[in-house]
Motif scaffolding. Structure first.
Motif, PDB file in Angstrom:
ATOM      1  N   LEU A 129      -9.884   5.176 -16.523  1.00  0.00           N
ATOM      2  CA  LEU A 129     -10.863   4.247 -15.970  1.00  0.00           C
ATOM      3  C   LEU A 129     -10.279   2.831 -15.921  1.00  0.00           C
ATOM      4  N   TYR A 130      -9.661   2.398 -17.022  1.00  0.00           N
ATOM      5  CA  TYR A 130      -9.039   1.068 -17.050  1.00  0.00           C
ATOM      6  C   TYR A 130      -7.915   0.971 -16.016  1.00  0.00           C
ATOM      7  N   ALA A 131      -7.117   2.028 -15.920  1.00  0.00           N
ATOM      8  CA  ALA A 131      -6.013   2.030 -14.955  1.00  0.00           C
ATOM      9  C   ALA A 131      -6.546   1.929 -13.527  1.00  0.00           C
ATOM     10  N   MET A 132      -7.614   2.672 -13.236  1.00  0.00           N
ATOM     11  CA  MET A 132      -8.193   2.625 -11.896  1.00  0.00           C
ATOM     12  C   MET A 132      -8.726   1.223 -11.587  1.00  0.00           C
ATOM     13  N   LEU A 133      -9.407   0.612 -12.540  1.00  0.00           N
ATOM     14  CA  LEU A 133      -9.945  -0.734 -12.320  1.00  0.00           C
ATOM     15  C   LEU A 133      -8.831  -1.761 -12.130  1.00  0.00           C
ATOM     16  N   ILE A 134      -7.795  -1.679 -12.945  1.00  0.00           N
ATOM     17  CA  ILE A 134      -6.656  -2.600 -12.807  1.00  0.00           C
ATOM     18  C   ILE A 134      -5.982  -2.403 -11.458  1.00  0.00           C
ATOM     19  N   PHE A 135      -5.804  -1.150 -11.069  1.00  0.00           N
ATOM     20  CA  PHE A 135      -5.183  -0.875  -9.774  1.00  0.00           C
ATOM     21  C   PHE A 135      -6.021  -1.450  -8.635  1.00  0.00           C
ATOM     22  N   LEU A 136      -7.334  -1.243  -8.677  1.00  0.00           N
ATOM     23  CA  LEU A 136      -8.198  -1.744  -7.603  1.00  0.00           C
ATOM     24  C   LEU A 136      -8.220  -3.270  -7.551  1.00  0.00           C
ATOM     25  N   VAL A 137      -8.210  -3.918  -8.707  1.00  0.00           N
ATOM     26  CA  VAL A 137      -8.160  -5.388  -8.727  1.00  0.00           C
ATOM     27  C   VAL A 137      -6.824  -5.863  -8.163  1.00  0.00           C
ATOM     28  N   ALA A 138      -5.732  -5.252  -8.600  1.00  0.00           N
ATOM     29  CA  ALA A 138      -4.408  -5.639  -8.099  1.00  0.00           C
ATOM     30  C   ALA A 138      -4.329  -5.401  -6.589  1.00  0.00           C
ATOM     31  N   LEU A 171       1.164  -3.785 -12.702  1.00  0.00           N
ATOM     32  CA  LEU A 171       1.962  -2.558 -12.677  1.00  0.00           C
ATOM     33  C   LEU A 171       2.431  -2.092 -14.059  1.00  0.00           C
ATOM     34  N   PRO A 172       3.005  -2.945 -14.900  1.00  0.00           N
ATOM     35  CA  PRO A 172       3.410  -2.446 -16.232  1.00  0.00           C
ATOM     36  C   PRO A 172       2.223  -1.933 -17.050  1.00  0.00           C
ATOM     37  N   VAL A 173       1.082  -2.586 -16.928  1.00  0.00           N
ATOM     38  CA  VAL A 173      -0.111  -2.142 -17.658  1.00  0.00           C
ATOM     39  C   VAL A 173      -0.558  -0.779 -17.129  1.00  0.00           C
ATOM     40  N   LEU A 174      -0.554  -0.630 -15.816  1.00  0.00           N
ATOM     41  CA  LEU A 174      -0.903   0.656 -15.201  1.00  0.00           C
ATOM     42  C   LEU A 174       0.007   1.774 -15.701  1.00  0.00           C
ATOM     43  N   LEU A 175       1.301   1.510 -15.665  1.00  0.00           N
ATOM     44  CA  LEU A 175       2.260   2.533 -16.086  1.00  0.00           C
ATOM     45  C   LEU A 175       2.080   2.889 -17.556  1.00  0.00           C
ATOM     46  N   SER A 227      -5.343   3.522   3.052  1.00  0.00           N
ATOM     47  CA  SER A 227      -5.409   4.947   2.704  1.00  0.00           C
ATOM     48  C   SER A 227      -4.653   5.232   1.406  1.00  0.00           C
ATOM     49  N   GLN A 228      -3.535   4.536   1.188  1.00  0.00           N
ATOM     50  CA  GLN A 228      -2.789   4.716  -0.055  1.00  0.00           C
ATOM     51  C   GLN A 228      -3.601   4.223  -1.251  1.00  0.00           C
ATOM     52  N   ILE A 229      -4.269   3.095  -1.089  1.00  0.00           N
ATOM     53  CA  ILE A 229      -5.073   2.535  -2.183  1.00  0.00           C
ATOM     54  C   ILE A 229      -6.216   3.493  -2.536  1.00  0.00           C
ATOM     55  N   ILE A 230      -6.893   4.005  -1.527  1.00  0.00           N
ATOM     56  CA  ILE A 230      -8.002   4.938  -1.775  1.00  0.00           C
ATOM     57  C   ILE A 230      -7.495   6.204  -2.469  1.00  0.00           C
ATOM     58  N   ALA A 231      -6.402   6.759  -1.971  1.00  0.00           N
ATOM     59  CA  ALA A 231      -5.856   7.988  -2.565  1.00  0.00           C
ATOM     60  C   ALA A 231      -5.458   7.769  -4.020  1.00  0.00           C
ATOM     61  N   ILE A 232      -4.766   6.669  -4.294  1.00  0.00           N
ATOM     62  CA  ILE A 232      -4.327   6.416  -5.667  1.00  0.00           C
ATOM     63  C   ILE A 232      -5.520   6.193  -6.581  1.00  0.00           C
ATOM     64  N   ALA A 233      -6.507   5.432  -6.123  1.00  0.00           N
ATOM     65  CA  ALA A 233      -7.699   5.199  -6.952  1.00  0.00           C
ATOM     66  C   ALA A 233      -8.385   6.526  -7.298  1.00  0.00           C
ATOM     67  N   LEU A 234      -8.494   7.415  -6.316  1.00  0.00           N
ATOM     68  CA  LEU A 234      -9.102   8.722  -6.590  1.00  0.00           C
ATOM     69  C   LEU A 234      -8.250   9.555  -7.541  1.00  0.00           C
ATOM     70  N   LEU A 235      -6.938   9.494  -7.359  1.00  0.00           N
ATOM     71  CA  LEU A 235      -6.038  10.297  -8.192  1.00  0.00           C
ATOM     72  C   LEU A 235      -6.004   9.827  -9.650  1.00  0.00           C
ATOM     73  N   ILE A 236      -6.133   8.529  -9.891  1.00  0.00           N
ATOM     74  CA  ILE A 236      -6.084   8.057 -11.283  1.00  0.00           C
ATOM     75  C   ILE A 236      -7.463   7.939 -11.912  1.00  0.00           C
ATOM     76  N   SER A 237      -8.501   8.211 -11.150  1.00  0.00           N
ATOM     77  CA  SER A 237      -9.864   8.101 -11.674  1.00  0.00           C
ATOM     78  C   SER A 237     -10.088   9.110 -12.799  1.00  0.00           C
ATOM     79  N   PRO A 238     -11.041   8.815 -13.683  1.00  0.00           N
ATOM     80  CA  PRO A 238     -11.335   9.731 -14.792  1.00  0.00           C
ATOM     81  C   PRO A 238     -12.330  10.825 -14.425  1.00  0.00           C
ATOM     82  N   TRP A 239     -12.629  10.971 -13.152  1.00  0.00           N
ATOM     83  CA  TRP A 239     -13.642  11.935 -12.737  1.00  0.00           C
ATOM     84  C   TRP A 239     -13.178  13.370 -12.963  1.00  0.00           C
ATOM     85  N   SER A 240     -14.133  14.267 -12.947  1.00  0.00           N
ATOM     86  CA  SER A 240     -13.862  15.668 -13.279  1.00  0.00           C
ATOM     87  C   SER A 240     -12.963  16.348 -12.241  1.00  0.00           C
TER      88      SER A 240
END
Length: 182
Positions: A31-40, A15-19, A129-142
């Motif tokens: 991208l790093y934030a999304m990967l860290i979030f998904l691993v966590a 969490l601190p790294v994500l923030l 559903s929360q995990i999927i939404a957050i991963a999509l929201l923090i993703s680096p995609w266009s």
């Protein structure tokens, strides 16, 4: 504390790294934030699996697991509010449900102690559903992914509220037995 409980607590380390990564994120930081979030978030499945497989389910684990999930999810959502990606009122609805159900899950028994009720299927669907939404929201995609990520966010808000209502309502068998004349 056993191994599954330590894995649960390790989820907080991300969490601190994500923030930090989401303060003023570049595409690479997203991208790093999304990967860290998904691993966590993935450790949620690992700790639960190990607890059941090794017969290490404890009251402490049943209490800490949803608490740590809430910190990870809500902490990341707060960063997304600051980035103006999601509205604060949507997150407030999620927070209200989480606070209400957190108290509801502790069931006092006749001996004066209490047991922690585990999450039901709807609570698990809400978390996924929360995990999927957050991963999509923090993703680096266009920006073309913005509609999908916002749809996922509102779906997770809806599932969060539905799961809260289902958690509070009595099971159908209790309603039927209460209606039967003696």
């Amino acid at each position: 504390m056993n191994l599954p409980t330590w894995i649960t607590l390790s989820r907080l380390l991300g969490l601190p790294v994500l923030l930090y990564l989401l303060q003023d994120p570049s595409s690479e930081q997203r991208l790093y934030a999304m990967l860290i979030f998904l691993v966590a978030a993935g450790t949620d499945w690992v700790d639960g699996y190990l607890a059941r497989k090794l017969d290490l389910v404890t009251e402490l684990g049943k209490f800490l697991d949803p608490l740590v999930d809430k910190l990870l999810v809500l902490g990341t959502m707060l960063a997304l509010i600051e980035l103006q990606q999601i509205p604060a009122w949507g997150v407030c609805l999620i927070l209200a449900r989480e606070l209400a159900i957190a108290g509801w899950r502790i069931n006092p028994n006749l001996t004066g102690s209490s047991t922690i009720q585990g999450a039901n299927l709807w609570g698990k669907l809400k978390t996924v559903s929360q995990i999927i939404a957050i991963a999509l929201l923090i993703s680096p995609w266009s920006e073309t992914w913005r509609i999908l990520s916002l749809t996922a966010f509102w779906l997770c808000v809806s599932l969060t509220l539905i799961s809260g209502v289902i958690y509070i309502l009595p099971p159908p068998e209790q309603v039927k037995s209460a209606q039967r004349p003696e």
